[in-house]
Write an enzyme that holds these catalytic residues in place. Sequence first.
Site, short mmCIF file in Angstrom:
data_model
loop_
_atom_site.label_atom_id
_atom_site.label_comp_id
_atom_site.label_asym_id
_atom_site.label_seq_id
_atom_site.Cartn_x
_atom_site.Cartn_y
_atom_site.Cartn_z
NE ARG A 133 -21.05 21.82 -17.68
CZ ARG A 133 -21.01 22.49 -18.11
NH1 ARG A 133 -22.46 22.97 -16.99
NH2 ARG A 133 -20.65 23.32 -18.83
CE LYS A 155 -19.26 -0.97 -11.30
NZ LYS A 155 -18.26 -2.11 -11.42
CD GLU A 197 -25.41 -10.14 -10.92
OE1 GLU A 197 -24.84 -10.24 -10.18
OE2 GLU A 197 -25.23 -9.76 -12.37
CE LYS A 239 -24.22 -2.97 -6.21
NZ LYS A 239 -24.57 -3.09 -8.02
CD GLU A 249 -15.77 -2.25 -10.13
OE1 GLU A 249 -17.22 -1.94 -10.39
OE2 GLU A 249 -14.85 -3.19 -11.26
NE ARG A 253 -19.92 -1.02 -7.19
CZ ARG A 253 -20.57 0.06 -8.02
NH1 ARG A 253 -20.33 1.06 -6.83
NH2 ARG A 253 -21.81 0.19 -8.38
CG ASN A 257 -16.89 -7.10 -11.31
OD1 ASN A 257 -18.12 -6.73 -11.98
ND2 ASN A 257 -16.31 -6.23 -11.04
CG HIS A 260 -19.91 -10.70 -13.73
ND1 HIS A 260 -20.05 -10.78 -12.32
CD2 HIS A 260 -20.64 -9.19 -14.10
CE1 HIS A 260 -21.55 -10.69 -12.63
NE2 HIS A 260 -22.19 -9.52 -12.80
CG HIS A 264 -18.65 -9.76 -19.27
ND1 HIS A 264 -18.78 -7.87 -17.98
CD2 HIS A 264 -20.16 -9.20 -18.99
CE1 HIS A 264 -19.18 -7.68 -16.96
NE2 HIS A 264 -20.55 -8.15 -17.66
CG HIS A 278 -25.57 -10.04 -16.91
ND1 HIS A 278 -24.21 -10.19 -17.56
CD2 HIS A 278 -25.51 -9.70 -16.13
CE1 HIS A 278 -23.51 -9.57 -16.74
NE2 HIS A 278 -24.40 -8.96 -15.70
N1 GLY Z 1 -22.23 -4.88 -11.53
C1 GLY Z 1 -21.43 -4.49 -10.29
C2 GLY Z 1 -21.40 -3.56 -9.67
O1 GLY Z 1 -22.40 -2.93 -8.67
O2 GLY Z 1 -20.24 -2.90 -8.67
#
Ligand code: GLY
Length: 380
Positions: A133, A155, A197, A239, A249, A253, A257, A260, A264, A278
């Site tokens: 957990r 993430k 990026e 970031k 997000e 946040r 993207n 993206h 994607h 990517h």
């Molecule tokens: N890679 C996008 C984020 O971490 O929100």
Amino acid sequence: MSDADGMENGSEVEVVPVSLGTRGYDIRVGARVLAGAGEAIKPFANGRRVVVVCDENVADFHLDTLAASLGAAGVGGEAVVMPAGESTKSFNGLSGLLDRLFEIGIERRTLLVALGGGVIGDLVGFAAAVALRGIDFVQVPTTLLAQVDSSVGGKTGINVEAGKNLVGAFHQPRLVLADTEILESLPWREFLAGYAEVVKYGAIDDRPFFEWLEEHGPAMVKGDIDLRREAIARCCRSKARIVADDEREGGVRALLNLGHTFGHALEGAAGYDGRLLHGEAVAIGMVMAFALSRRMDLCPGQDAERLVAHLKAVGLPTRPGDVSGVHWDAADLIRRMGSDKKVKDGMLTFILARGIGDSFITQDVPAEALEAVVAEALAS
Ligand code: GLY
């Protein structure tokens, strides 16, 4: 949380804090931070053994350095070496990793260390989120893309049949160690893909950084170590600020993207077989996002052109046609965008721009404008 910026193993280290209260942590950026990783990790090891997880490619290059540094700091540990490649970031990969961790005998205070690129970082972070957990983990990103993006912000997750990153958890690391020197071992194409990026942060909300990249980006990609540290630390500061404002997000946040939604869809259509990385997809996706912004009279043409010019100057692709061996289909790309996880209330979310450094989130995109931009990109 840690010492201020300073020298470490004869190299300058920048420390970027991620301010998330009790879940806050530092990102340490500099050449040879891997060699000093043992001392940096020791406070989080709770006097227990750590488990380092990496893939077989990274093991060849960097596992010995990390193991020696942990040993010198008196931190004992084990290593789990996973197969290289995106397929490791799956339920099978997760289950194999968890089996190994339980064989080793992990417990609540065991610390995992993710040594690798985005695949290992996301997988190990997710394993840390669900094992017992939730246990602590440290990110030691070995690719430019992971250093400026995926290792920061918590993430974690895996890919499933329905799409990439659709199963996961927010689970913040306790520390991120970004060694700028180990980027030397990256294949050139992969390094460059990560640079997309880097450009993204300038395009989102930092026009002076974009201008700095126009001036210094070509030398940075060629290997200037001080420029790399400066650029990576600046991306991490951006970031960290965005994540501190919106960890899960709910809003801002999503700006991360940029490029993206298109990217994607392009990656999915190309089939994740190495023809389109990517970061390369993000480069083309950002160009398409700016083209859409321009078509909607939101963004001056010269900013869209400036973005293309800079991406080209460093050698990144800017059009789907730059990717060899893929047959693109406009309707297929638009359908793929509709199944992206950025769909909200059935509406596609786009990151558009009023100019370089002035991006925003919207769902207000006319279908005709989108179709025209995709058709134009495929014809270019
Ligand atoms: N890679 C996008 C984020 O971490 O929100």
